[in-house]
Design an enzyme around this catalytic site. Structure first.
Site, mmCIF file in Angstrom:
data_model
loop_
_atom_site.group_PDB
_atom_site.id
_atom_site.type_symbol
_atom_site.label_atom_id
_atom_site.label_comp_id
_atom_site.label_asym_id
_atom_site.label_seq_id
_atom_site.Cartn_x
_atom_site.Cartn_y
_atom_site.Cartn_z
ATOM 1 N N GLU A 154 -31.487 19.433 30.334
ATOM 2 C CA GLU A 154 -30.936 20.247 31.423
ATOM 3 C C GLU A 154 -29.638 19.666 31.959
ATOM 4 O OE1 GLU A 154 -35.066 22.233 33.141
ATOM 5 O OE2 GLU A 154 -34.125 20.589 34.237
ATOM 6 N N HIS A 161 -35.262 28.536 35.386
ATOM 7 C CA HIS A 161 -36.605 28.067 35.713
ATOM 8 C C HIS A 161 -37.572 29.223 36.010
ATOM 9 C CE1 HIS A 161 -34.569 24.180 36.085
ATOM 10 N NE2 HIS A 161 -35.765 23.643 35.990
#
Length: 241
Positions: free
Chosen positions: A135, A168
């Protein structure tokens, strides 16, 4: 954005989407249904990280050419500061969600991850280490870094953090993820070392994993014992009075 960065984004997306064919493959191989997502995540994200690191060889070889790059000592200090900074950003965003928007605390996304980890404990490797590394490379080095070349820090930070939050898939707590992403972006700009937000991110996810999965039952027992002690103390004090 250079071609290598586009390939990094494509690799990350493929790692995410590979769960669709991957789950059928593992199911065909007889893997327990509860363990499929955790097992395939380790396979896909590990392979994805290896490919991405190969694509970043040029960046790693040229990292010493970056101007105003923090020293190792300063980077270490910002890692420690960064952990508290991200927790503070997360807490402030949670308070805004609760008192301004009336959103109750607790994330379904986190709850699902905990369930996957309990079914397949090795999944914590993805959650605590591989995931945060990927990420930070994707959302800070590639996306934020590319936007920062065209816009100021605020615009680049907010846009990249919104993308980070959206990925997410927990839109109820979009503000929390955005605040966290913005804090990570600041750490990257402040030190010009991607390793700083990476280690801060890994540290935070590792802490959450330890609290919510590894030591969850023991912490629950401690809280129950503490509650019993408080009740007994109240009874004793009440009897004396």
């Amino acid at each position: 954005m250079n071609k290598r960065y586009w390939w990094i984004l494509i690799t990350y997306v493929l790692a995410q989407l590979s769960i669709i064919p991957g789950q059928f493959l593992l199911h065909w191989l007889g893997v327990d249904t509860d363990q499929i997502l955790g097992m395939w995540s380790i396979i896909s994200f590990t392979l994805g990280l290896l490919v991405i690191l190969l694509l970043l060889r040029k960046d790693m070889n040229e990292r010493h050419l970056v101007r105003d790059r923090s020293s190792r000592g300063e980077a270490f200090r910002w890692i420690i500061i960064g952990v508290f900074m991200v927790f503070a950003a997360q807490y402030a965003a949670a308070l805004i969600e609760m008192y301004v928007f009336g959103i109750e605390p607790g994330s379904e996304n986190t709850a699902q991850i905990v369930e996957y980890a309990k079914a397949f404990p090795a999944f914590l490797i993805v959650v605590s280490i591989i995931g945060p590394i990927l990420e930070e490379i994707v959302f800070r080095l590639v996306i934020f870094g590319s936007l920062y070349k065209r816009f100021n820090f605020w615009i680049a930070g907010i846009l990249s953090s919104l993308i980070f939050a959206a990925v997410h898939m927990d839109f109820t707590h979009l503000l929390i993820y955005t605040a966290m992403g913005f804090a990570f972006a600041y750490l990257y700009v402040r030190t010009k070392r991607i390793i700083v937000p990476i280690i801060a991110h890994v540290s935070i996810n590792l802490f959450v994993s330890l609290v919510q999965v590894i030591f969850a039952d023991r912490i629950a027992e401690w809280l129950e014992q503490l509650e019993e002690i408080q009740q007994q103390t109240s009874l004793i004090i009440g009897g004396l009075l």
